[in-house]
Motif scaffolding. Structure first.
Motif, PDB file in Angstrom:
ATOM      1  N   TYR A 115      33.152  30.200  50.301  1.00 40.06           N
ATOM      2  CA  TYR A 115      34.811  31.163  50.651  1.00 40.06           C
ATOM      3  C   TYR A 115      34.717  31.172  52.015  1.00 40.06           C
ATOM      4  O   TYR A 115      33.879  31.948  52.653  1.00 40.06           O
ATOM      5  CB  TYR A 115      34.844  32.148  49.716  1.00 40.06           C
ATOM      6  CG  TYR A 115      35.896  32.955  49.774  1.00 40.06           C
ATOM      7  CD1 TYR A 115      37.375  32.288  49.856  1.00 40.06           C
ATOM      8  CD2 TYR A 115      36.145  34.215  50.307  1.00 40.06           C
ATOM      9  CE1 TYR A 115      38.467  32.955  49.873  1.00 40.06           C
ATOM     10  CE2 TYR A 115      37.409  34.865  50.886  1.00 40.06           C
ATOM     11  CZ  TYR A 115      38.432  34.111  50.521  1.00 40.06           C
ATOM     12  OH  TYR A 115      39.599  34.895  50.843  1.00 40.06           O
TER      13      TYR A 115
ATOM     14  N   ASP B 248      35.898  27.947  46.930  1.00 35.75           N
ATOM     15  CA  ASP B 248      36.616  28.744  46.136  1.00 35.75           C
ATOM     16  C   ASP B 248      38.074  29.262  46.726  1.00 35.75           C
ATOM     17  O   ASP B 248      38.120  30.625  47.009  1.00 35.75           O
ATOM     18  CB  ASP B 248      35.908  29.850  45.902  1.00 35.75           C
ATOM     19  CG  ASP B 248      36.291  30.898  44.760  1.00 35.75           C
ATOM     20  OD1 ASP B 248      37.087  30.563  43.969  1.00 35.75           O
ATOM     21  OD2 ASP B 248      35.846  32.277  44.873  1.00 35.75           O
TER      22      ASP B 248
ATOM     23  N   ASN C 241      41.560  32.028  44.443  1.00 32.67           N
ATOM     24  CA  ASN C 241      39.904  32.516  44.631  1.00 32.67           C
ATOM     25  C   ASN C 241      39.479  33.376  43.332  1.00 32.67           C
ATOM     26  O   ASN C 241      40.338  34.131  42.928  1.00 32.67           O
ATOM     27  CB  ASN C 241      40.240  33.445  45.725  1.00 32.67           C
ATOM     28  CG  ASN C 241      38.712  34.198  46.061  1.00 32.67           C
ATOM     29  OD1 ASN C 241      38.531  35.296  45.889  1.00 32.67           O
ATOM     30  ND2 ASN C 241      37.826  33.248  46.465  1.00 32.67           N
TER      31      ASN C 241
END
Length: 237
Positions: free
Chosen positions: A12, A43, A73
């Protein structure tokens, strides 16, 4: 026939480090001719991470790279669930997308599994004589407390339950029903594998090149409280 290692990378907003970690993974020569499968789970990054992943895959066609994406997310744990479900290797390891852990140490974790001694191997930042970046006192106390609390309920004698480097025989980790979407993955998976009859869990010392929050570290004190909750939750389930 050689075995395959699936390397699961939950990512991420890691556009600044992902190329470096993938280069490190590429350079690693695994023992006993073990091959590599890299499963990257983006993500729903809000930076340029996904484009970087795709560019790297095109530029390194000799590598077995699978890229998965989340449309929202969901958290590190959820990314790991996705990656684990798609892994095709005989053995599986978790690799963060930052530079805190060194892929050169995959062989240290692989050895007990390939020699037939272990089903699961944890890489401990708190044992052995390898280099460790000196960072936050209270984080280290928190990690040790969470490991101690986890050990009380699992009856294991781990030194680093919260470590990223966890390696599993893939069939074992795929058989575990995982629920935690964020950083609760660590205590949950530890509690659940500890309950598997006859499971052989080993621990080996690894180095640790920790990040500060300025470097992009994401875990917070709230995740520590969630970890405590998960230790109790999965101990009694």
């Amino acid at each position: 026939m050689s075995q395959k290692l699936s390397i699961i990378i939950p990512a991420y907003n890691e556009e600044n480090t992902i190329k470096f970690i993938l280069d490190k993974i590429k350079k690693v020569e695994l023992i006993e001719n073990v091959t590599k499968e890299i499963v990257i789970v983006d993500d729903c990054s809000s930076d340029n991470s996904l484009a970087v992943f795709n560019e790297y895959k095109v530029a390194n066609s000799d590598l077995d790279i699978v890229i998965l994406t989340h449309s929202t997310n969901k958290g590190k744990g959820a990314a790991l669930h996705s990656g684990i479900s798609k892994a095709t290797g005989d053995i599986l390891v978790v690799q963060d997308a930052d530079l805190e852990y060194d892929p050169k140490e995959y062989n240290v974790l692989l050895n007990p599994i390939l020699e037939g001694h272990a089903d699961v191997v944890y890489g401990s930042r708190f044992m052995g004589g390898k280099p460790h970046r000196i960072l936050f006192f209270w984080h280290s106390i928190g990690n040790k407390f969470l490991t101690f609390l986890s050990n009380m309920f699992t009856n294991l004698n781990l030194t680093d339950m919260e470590t990223c480097y966890k390696m599993f025989r893939t069939e074992i980790i795929k058989s575990v029903h995982l629920q935690e979407k964020r950083f609760g993955f660590e205590p949950e998976v530890t509690a659940k594998i500890a309950k598997i009859k006859g499971i052989r869990i080993y621990e080996v010392g690894i180095s640790y090149y920790g990040r500060t929050f300025e470097d992009g570290k994401k875990i917070s004190w709230k995740d520590g409280f969630r970890a405590i909750y998960c230790i109790f939750k999965y101990a009694i389930k």
